[in-house]
Every structure is written in structure tokens, then in C-alpha cells.
Design a protein around this motif. Structure first.
Motif, PDB file in Angstrom:
ATOM      1  N   ILE A 230      -0.660  -9.260   5.564  1.00 59.20           N
ATOM      2  CA  ILE A 230      -0.281  -7.844   5.612  1.00 59.20           C
ATOM      3  C   ILE A 230       1.242  -7.733   5.721  1.00 59.20           C
ATOM      4  CG2 ILE A 230      -0.436  -5.695   6.948  1.00 59.20           C
ATOM      5  CD1 ILE A 230      -3.287  -6.602   7.761  1.00 59.20           C
ATOM      6  N   ALA A 231       1.816  -8.590   6.572  1.00 59.16           N
ATOM      7  CA  ALA A 231       3.272  -8.558   6.764  1.00 59.16           C
ATOM      8  C   ALA A 231       4.007  -8.848   5.458  1.00 59.16           C
ATOM      9  CB  ALA A 231       3.678  -9.566   7.837  1.00 59.16           C
ATOM     10  N   ARG A 232       3.383  -9.614   4.575  1.00 57.03           N
ATOM     11  CA  ARG A 232       4.036  -9.979   3.312  1.00 57.03           C
ATOM     12  C   ARG A 232       3.855  -8.939   2.211  1.00 57.03           C
ATOM     13  NH1 ARG A 232       2.086 -15.669   1.445  1.00 57.03           N
ATOM     14  NH2 ARG A 232       3.067 -14.861  -0.413  1.00 57.03           N
ATOM     15  N   GLU A 233       3.010  -7.934   2.465  1.00 58.99           N
ATOM     16  CA  GLU A 233       2.762  -6.896   1.452  1.00 58.99           C
ATOM     17  C   GLU A 233       4.024  -6.064   1.226  1.00 58.99           C
ATOM     18  OE1 GLU A 233      -0.135  -5.727  -0.174  1.00 58.99           O
ATOM     19  OE2 GLU A 233      -1.375  -7.393   0.513  1.00 58.99           O
ATOM     20  N   THR A 234       4.094  -5.375   0.093  1.00 62.75           N
ATOM     21  CA  THR A 234       5.244  -4.505  -0.163  1.00 62.75           C
ATOM     22  C   THR A 234       5.247  -3.316   0.798  1.00 62.75           C
ATOM     23  OG1 THR A 234       4.774  -5.032  -2.439  1.00 62.75           O
ATOM     24  CG2 THR A 234       6.545  -3.471  -2.051  1.00 62.75           C
ATOM     25  N   GLY A 235       4.064  -2.791   1.094  1.00 62.95           N
ATOM     26  CA  GLY A 235       4.004  -1.653   2.015  1.00 62.95           C
ATOM     27  C   GLY A 235       3.098  -1.931   3.203  1.00 62.95           C
ATOM     28  N   PRO A 236       3.564  -2.774   4.145  1.00 57.57           N
ATOM     29  CA  PRO A 236       2.677  -3.134   5.265  1.00 57.57           C
ATOM     30  C   PRO A 236       2.283  -1.932   6.130  1.00 57.57           C
ATOM     31  CG  PRO A 236       4.857  -4.146   5.529  1.00 57.57           C
ATOM     32  CD  PRO A 236       4.867  -3.446   4.225  1.00 57.57           C
ATOM     33  N   ALA A 237       3.203  -0.963   6.282  1.00 55.88           N
ATOM     34  CA  ALA A 237       2.894   0.172   7.156  1.00 55.88           C
ATOM     35  C   ALA A 237       1.717   0.985   6.618  1.00 55.88           C
ATOM     36  CB  ALA A 237       4.120   1.055   7.319  1.00 55.88           C
ATOM     37  N   GLU A 238       1.648   1.128   5.309  1.00 51.99           N
ATOM     38  CA  GLU A 238       0.539   1.883   4.695  1.00 51.99           C
ATOM     39  C   GLU A 238      -0.793   1.211   5.026  1.00 51.99           C
ATOM     40  OE1 GLU A 238       0.854   4.786   3.118  1.00 51.99           O
ATOM     41  OE2 GLU A 238       2.854   4.472   3.964  1.00 51.99           O
ATOM     42  N   ILE A 239      -0.788  -0.111   4.961  1.00 52.90           N
ATOM     43  CA  ILE A 239      -2.021  -0.859   5.220  1.00 52.90           C
ATOM     44  C   ILE A 239      -2.390  -0.763   6.703  1.00 52.90           C
ATOM     45  CG2 ILE A 239      -3.025  -3.182   5.202  1.00 52.90           C
ATOM     46  CD1 ILE A 239      -1.302  -3.523   2.565  1.00 52.90           C
ATOM     47  N   LEU A 240      -1.388  -0.854   7.560  1.00 51.89           N
ATOM     48  CA  LEU A 240      -1.660  -0.734   9.000  1.00 51.89           C
ATOM     49  C   LEU A 240      -2.196   0.659   9.327  1.00 51.89           C
ATOM     50  CD1 LEU A 240       1.468  -2.580  10.417  1.00 51.89           C
ATOM     51  CD2 LEU A 240      -0.897  -3.391  10.442  1.00 51.89           C
ATOM     52  N   LYS A 241      -1.656   1.670   8.668  1.00 49.85           N
ATOM     53  CA  LYS A 241      -2.126   3.039   8.893  1.00 49.85           C
ATOM     54  C   LYS A 241      -3.595   3.168   8.496  1.00 49.85           C
ATOM     55  CE  LYS A 241       1.841   5.917   8.692  1.00 49.85           C
ATOM     56  NZ  LYS A 241       2.863   6.430   7.821  1.00 49.85           N
ATOM     57  N   ALA A 242      -3.923   2.585   7.350  1.00 44.20           N
ATOM     58  CA  ALA A 242      -5.311   2.640   6.879  1.00 44.20           C
ATOM     59  C   ALA A 242      -6.222   1.902   7.860  1.00 44.20           C
ATOM     60  CB  ALA A 242      -5.413   2.030   5.493  1.00 44.20           C
ATOM     61  N   LEU A 243      -5.763   0.777   8.387  1.00 42.10           N
ATOM     62  CA  LEU A 243      -6.574   0.010   9.352  1.00 42.10           C
ATOM     63  C   LEU A 243      -6.733   0.795  10.658  1.00 42.10           C
ATOM     64  CD1 LEU A 243      -5.140  -3.594   8.857  1.00 42.10           C
ATOM     65  CD2 LEU A 243      -7.451  -2.822   8.276  1.00 42.10           C
ATOM     66  N   GLU A 244      -5.674   1.499  11.041  1.00 44.38           N
ATOM     67  CA  GLU A 244      -5.730   2.277  12.276  1.00 44.38           C
ATOM     68  C   GLU A 244      -6.756   3.397  12.122  1.00 44.38           C
ATOM     69  OE1 GLU A 244      -4.756   5.337  15.208  1.00 44.38           O
ATOM     70  OE2 GLU A 244      -4.413   5.575  13.068  1.00 44.38           O
ATOM     71  N   LYS A 245      -6.741   4.026  10.961  1.00 44.22           N
ATOM     72  CA  LYS A 245      -7.676   5.129  10.682  1.00 44.22           C
ATOM     73  C   LYS A 245      -9.119   4.626  10.722  1.00 44.22           C
ATOM     74  CE  LYS A 245      -7.297   8.974   7.576  1.00 44.22           C
ATOM     75  NZ  LYS A 245      -6.870   9.320   6.208  1.00 44.22           N
ATOM     76  N   GLU A 246      -9.306   3.397  10.301  1.00 42.26           N
ATOM     77  CA  GLU A 246     -10.659   2.808  10.313  1.00 42.26           C
ATOM     78  C   GLU A 246     -10.987   2.216  11.674  1.00 42.26           C
ATOM     79  OE1 GLU A 246     -12.713   3.148   7.994  1.00 42.26           O
ATOM     80  OE2 GLU A 246     -11.661   3.291   6.068  1.00 42.26           O
ATOM     81  N   LYS A 247     -10.124   2.420  12.648  1.00 39.75           N
ATOM     82  CA  LYS A 247     -10.297   1.889  14.013  1.00 39.75           C
ATOM     83  C   LYS A 247     -10.426   0.362  14.013  1.00 39.75           C
ATOM     84  CE  LYS A 247     -11.123   5.996  16.230  1.00 39.75           C
ATOM     85  NZ  LYS A 247     -10.173   6.672  15.322  1.00 39.75           N
ATOM     86  N   LEU A 248      -9.688  -0.278  13.131  1.00 38.05           N
ATOM     87  CA  LEU A 248      -9.753  -1.739  13.078  1.00 38.05           C
ATOM     88  C   LEU A 248      -8.574  -2.406  13.779  1.00 38.05           C
ATOM     89  CD1 LEU A 248     -11.141  -2.621   9.531  1.00 38.05           C
ATOM     90  CD2 LEU A 248     -12.261  -2.909  11.740  1.00 38.05           C
ATOM     91  N   LEU A 249      -7.496  -1.635  13.996  1.00 33.59           N
ATOM     92  CA  LEU A 249      -6.351  -2.247  14.679  1.00 33.59           C
ATOM     93  C   LEU A 249      -6.699  -2.597  16.123  1.00 33.59           C
ATOM     94  CD1 LEU A 249      -3.005  -0.487  13.704  1.00 33.59           C
ATOM     95  CD2 LEU A 249      -3.906  -2.713  13.031  1.00 33.59           C
ATOM     96  N   THR A 250      -7.726  -1.942  16.651  1.00 34.32           N
ATOM     97  CA  THR A 250      -8.098  -2.191  18.044  1.00 34.32           C
ATOM     98  C   THR A 250      -8.631  -3.613  18.261  1.00 34.32           C
ATOM     99  OG1 THR A 250     -10.186  -1.151  17.530  1.00 34.32           O
ATOM    100  CG2 THR A 250      -8.573   0.208  18.691  1.00 34.32           C
ATOM    101  N   VAL A 251      -8.869  -4.367  17.183  1.00 36.32           N
ATOM    102  CA  VAL A 251      -9.254  -5.780  17.399  1.00 36.32           C
ATOM    103  C   VAL A 251      -8.115  -6.534  18.079  1.00 36.32           C
ATOM    104  CG1 VAL A 251     -10.876  -6.049  15.480  1.00 36.32           C
ATOM    105  CG2 VAL A 251      -8.472  -6.607  15.128  1.00 36.32           C
ATOM    106  N   LEU A 252      -6.899  -6.027  17.913  1.00 36.90           N
ATOM    107  CA  LEU A 252      -5.757  -6.708  18.530  1.00 36.90           C
ATOM    108  C   LEU A 252      -5.589  -6.295  19.980  1.00 36.90           C
ATOM    109  CD1 LEU A 252      -3.062  -6.582  15.701  1.00 36.90           C
ATOM    110  CD2 LEU A 252      -4.568  -8.458  16.318  1.00 36.90           C
ATOM    111  N   SER A 253      -5.813  -5.015  20.225  1.00 34.19           N
ATOM    112  CA  SER A 253      -5.730  -4.488  21.581  1.00 34.19           C
ATOM    113  C   SER A 253      -6.401  -3.125  21.568  1.00 34.19           C
ATOM    114  CB  SER A 253      -4.260  -4.341  21.988  1.00 34.19           C
ATOM    115  OG  SER A 253      -4.148  -3.375  23.012  1.00 34.19           O
TER     116      SER A 253
END
Ligand code: ATP
Ligand code: MG
Length: 437
Positions: A230-253
Motif C-alpha cells: 500500500i505504501a508503494r502505491e501512487t495514492g496510498p491515502a485513497e486506499i487507506l481511506k477505502a480500508l477505513e470505510k470498510e472498517k479494516l484498518l482496525t486490524v492494526l488497532s
């Protein structure tokens, strides 16, 4: 039917096309069946930029790797040379190679179903069609034959081309996400990057998998590898936003959601990154990426994220010290330590690029911004145009420490505006050589 050989030849940049030809020749010499697979085929057919090339062979992949290592790459624009093996895995019969053109290429032996994540399997003999069917999504399960008798033939056992046309992500079986939950992240990543949607059944499977919380079971190393991608993608923030919306970022915390994610900081960092890229500095720091992602969390939760990702000790230390080091650099940048062009240059060229990015993103003070901008836009380009040839002609050997030292002194004189005209510059260089510096 489209001509996939023609498509490859016309869409691949010259250097990549030469890599394909070279791998093809080596496989042919060994009598091995070779296929181009994965992301490259998806991007070729879908019309997206093609990054890395993934090949599979029916047979011992490392034999092919050895053959490639023996060959000299064809010379492209004056560069040629050795094919470098970045890593190899005997048990999996897989390797990653770097060609002199900078192209990264993976070569692997075909693998059967039952092999799920790329990190966790043993090689079992299989055919190309088995190998394509074990993949994550139909759009990633397309192959192009590179064999003499069927060169250019498309292998699409799961109808991925139709999904590319419909711009949708489709899994290959109902338990795809449950069997290998990292695919949930991959699905969201590809959906965002390619602006695709989930096919209806895939969407339902995704939701079921998430409700069963299978994502909690993803091993740390696998999760870390995905976040590095994800960090290597051209638009990592867009991907993180999409993951946050899907409630998947919570796997980290569990706290990593909503306003606890610093989207504005990430946007500023992305802009700063572009500023550095213009000057030829590419920042690829995983600790910086994690810092930006977790900067609004309390320290304890930040450590928990590092723990979850099994972050290496060295990376943890960099992460822990980033904020403090940025503060120190910003302070020095605003003061006398950066008061002359030479001092400014020395300060910034010694700082790791990720720190430069962070200061640029987080310290808006005019003096700091201007000084960094001067470094990037004036000093660095100047550094690239030093009179190496002239110095060599004056009899100083290019490999000698003296050569570097004279160039440094000359560069600082340029920075300080002490030698302005061409004549002054030539005279100064001569003087440096004569005074035995
Ligand atoms: P990218 O453009 O991000 O490199 P990619 O599709 O090439 O996309 P990679 O992570 O390089 O992705 O993986 C190469 C291929 O390996 C994929 O196209 C896919 O076919 C297969 N693959 C990767 N991870 C998995 C997985 N978890 N399950 C099944 N197949 C996978
Ligand atoms: Mg790839």
C-alpha cells in the motif's frame, strides 16, 4: 480475438519487452514452458501502466533463473550487464530478479490449489491452469503463453477478461476471503487503484468474511507485506481511506478509525513527497508511512500497531524517533546552523530523505520552507553539474579522494556565489588543483 503478442510488443516499454524476449529465449533453450501472468497481464489488457513482470514456468524455476544469471542482458541505451538475483527460494522454486534496466521480475514454478498466500506454501507440481485457478481474483488469473508453439495464446480459465471489461473484482470461489483473508485488503486495494467495483457475490462474500472477523487472524508478516505494498502505491491515502470505510484498518488497532486517522497530515506529506520527487529524491520509508498513519494515536496504541505488524527493531526505532528528529532538524533549519548555503546544504544532505519530507509537511514556517526549497530546487541541481570532466583533464584521478574533495570545495564556492562567471570558475578550479587541495 486480439493479438496478445502484438499487444505486448506495442504496450510494453522497450526495456520490458527486451526482458520478456530474454526470459523467453532462456526458457526455450531449456525446453521449459513459460507464461506471463498476474498483474502485468491484467494491466496489459486493462490498459493500465505495467510495473513488475511475473513469469511462471512448468518445471524448476530456479534452473531458468540460473540460465538468466549466466546471460548478459542486451544493451539498452548504453546500459547492459548482469541480471541480479534479489532473492530466491529453493523450496518454493521462486525468485525475484533485477534486470540492468531496473525492471523487477519474478519467476516461479506453477503451483496447485491449496497453496494460498504467497508467503505460506510449498511447491507441488501442477499445470499452468491449476496455477491460474488458485489465484485471488479472476482479473489476476490470466496468463499469456510464451511458448514457441502457442506464443501469444491467452489462458483465461476463469473469464477474467470479461471482468476487466466490466471493471469488476471477482473471487474464484466462495471461501476465497475466509481461506486467505489478506485478499480482503488486496480486493479493496485493486478496487480503489483501478476504480473497479466488487461483483455482487464477491461483495457478499467480502461482507460475510468481515463479519466473521477473519481479518483478525492474518499473520503479522502477511499484513506487513500488504501495508508495504500500500505504501508503494501512487495514492496510498485513497486506499487507506477505502480500508477505513470498510472498517479494516482496525486490524492494526481498534482505535484506528474516523478522526483518529490524520488524513490532512497524509495529504500534506503526499504533497511534500511530490516536491522531493521533482528533485529526484524518492522517499520509500515504511516507518514514515506508519508514522503518518498512526500519528494521532496515543503512544501505547502506536506500539501496538508496530507489534501487530511484527515490525523489525530497527524500523521501530526509526518510527519512535521520527517526530523528535524532525523537530530537531526543523529547529536547526530555522537557525544559524543553516545560515549559509554551505551549512544548509551540509545539514540537509546528511538528513535522511524521510525526515526532510516530514519537516516539509509539518513545519509551515516560511524560513524552513524556503530553505528546503532552495536546497531541492537550486543546490541539488547544481551539484549534478560539477566540472568532473575538466578536473580529470587537469590531471586529477576520478577515483582519488582528492577528486571528491576538490569538487566539494568548488561546489561550496559556487553555493556562496564566490565564482560567478565561466572564467572565474575555470580559474578557481585550476587554483584548487595547484594549491594541492
Ligand atoms: P501489483 O500491480 O500490485 O504488483 P499483482 O497482481 O502483480 O499487482 P502481486 O502481489 O505482485 O500482485 O502478486 C502477483 C500475483 O500473484 C497476483 O496477480 C495474483 O495472481 C497472485 N497472488 C498474490 N497474492 C495472492 C493471494 N493472497 N492469493 C492468491 N493469489 C495471489
Ligand atoms: Mg506484481
Amino acid at each position: 480475438m486480439p493479438d496478445y503478442l502484438f499487444l505486448m510488443e506495442s504496450r510494453l516499454p522497450l526495456a520490458q519487452w527486451q526482458v520478456v524476449s530474454q526470459v523467453q529465449k532462456a526458457a526455450e533453450a531449456l525446453g521449459m514452458n513459460l507464461y506471463l501472468v498476474g498483474g502485468a497481464v491484467r494491466d496489459l489488457i486493462g490498459g493500465f501502466p505495467i510495473e513488475d513482470l511475473d513469469f511462471v514456468v512448468e518445471g524448476k524455476a530456479l534452473k531458468l533463473v540460473r540460465e538468466l544469471g549466466r546471460q548478459q542482458a542486451p544493451r539498452t541505451q548504453g546500459v547492459g550487464g548482469e541480471v541480479r538475483v534479489a532473492w530466491r527460494n529453493e523450496a518454493l522454486q521462486a525468485a525475484e530478479l533485477e534486470f540492468p534496466s531496473g525492471d523487477v521480475v519474478s519467476v516461479a514454478m506453477v503451483r496447485a490449489a491449496g497453496d494460498s498466500g504467497p508467503l505460506r506454501s510449498q511447491a507441488i507440481p501442477a499445470t499452468i491452469l491449476d496455477d491460474l485457478r488458485r489465484r485471488d481474483f479472476s482479473i489476476n488469473a490470466i496468463g499469456i503463453s510464451l511458448n514457441p508453439q502457442s506464443r501469444g495464446l491467452l489462458l483465461d480459465p476463469t473469464n477474467g477478461v470479461a471482468d476487466l471489461e466490466k471493471k469488476q473484482i471477482r473471487t474464484l470461489h466462495p471461501y476465497s476471503f475466509v481461506n486467505d483473508p489478506i485478499r480482503m485488503f488486496r480486493a479493496v486495494r485493486f478496487r480503489t487503484r483501478l476504480t473497479f467495483t466488487f461483483e455482487a457475490k464477491t461483495a457478499a462474500q467480502f461482507q460475510n468474511a468481515r463479519e466473521s472477523k477473519v481479518q483478525e487472524k492474518i499473520p503479522g508478516e502477511v499484513l506487513a507485506q500488504e501495508f508495504r505494498q500500500i505504501a508503494r502505491e501512487t495514492g496510498p491515502a485513497e486506499i487507506l481511506k477505502a480500508l477505513e470505510k470498510e472498517k479494516l484498518l482496525t486490524v492494526l488497532s481498534p482505535r484506528l478509525q474516523g478522526p483518529r486517522v490524520d488524513w490532512q497530515g497524509m495529504a500534506r506529506a503526499s504533497k511534500a513527497g511530490q516536491g522531493l520527487a521533482v528533485a529526484g529524491l524518492r522517499v520509500r520509508s515504511f516507518p514514515l508511512f506508519l508514522y503518518l498513519l498512526t500519528s494521532k494515536l496515543p503512544p501505547r496504541d502506536q506500539s501496538q500497531v508496530a507489534e501487530r505488524l511484527r515490525l523489525k527493531q530497527a524500523d521501530r526505532q526509526t518510527l519512535r524517533r521520527l517526530a523528535e528528529n524532525a523537530r530537531r532538524l526543523a529547529k536547526e533549519l530555522g537557525g544559524k546552523a543553516a545560515g549559509t548555503p554551505t551549512k544548509l546544504y551540509q545539514l540537509l544532505s546528511a538528513a535522511p530523505p524521510e525526515l526532510l519530507l516530514l519537516v516539509l509537511a509539518e513545519y509551515p514556517q516560511a524560513i524552513i520552507q524556503t530553505r528546503i526549497r532552495n536546497y531541492l530546487r537550486k543546490y541539488l541541481p547544481l551539484r549534478l553539474k560539477l566540472p568532473e570532466k575538466e578536473l580529470h583533464e587537469l590531471g586529477v584521478a576520478p577515483e582519488s579522494p582528492r577528486f571528491r574533495k576538490i569538487l566539494d570545495l568548488y561546489f561550496y564556492a559556487l553555493l556562496e556565489g564566490k565564482v560567478r562567471t565561466k572564467t572565474e570558475q575555470a580559474k578557481f578550479l585550476k587554483k584548487l588543483v595547484q594549491t594541492g587541495k
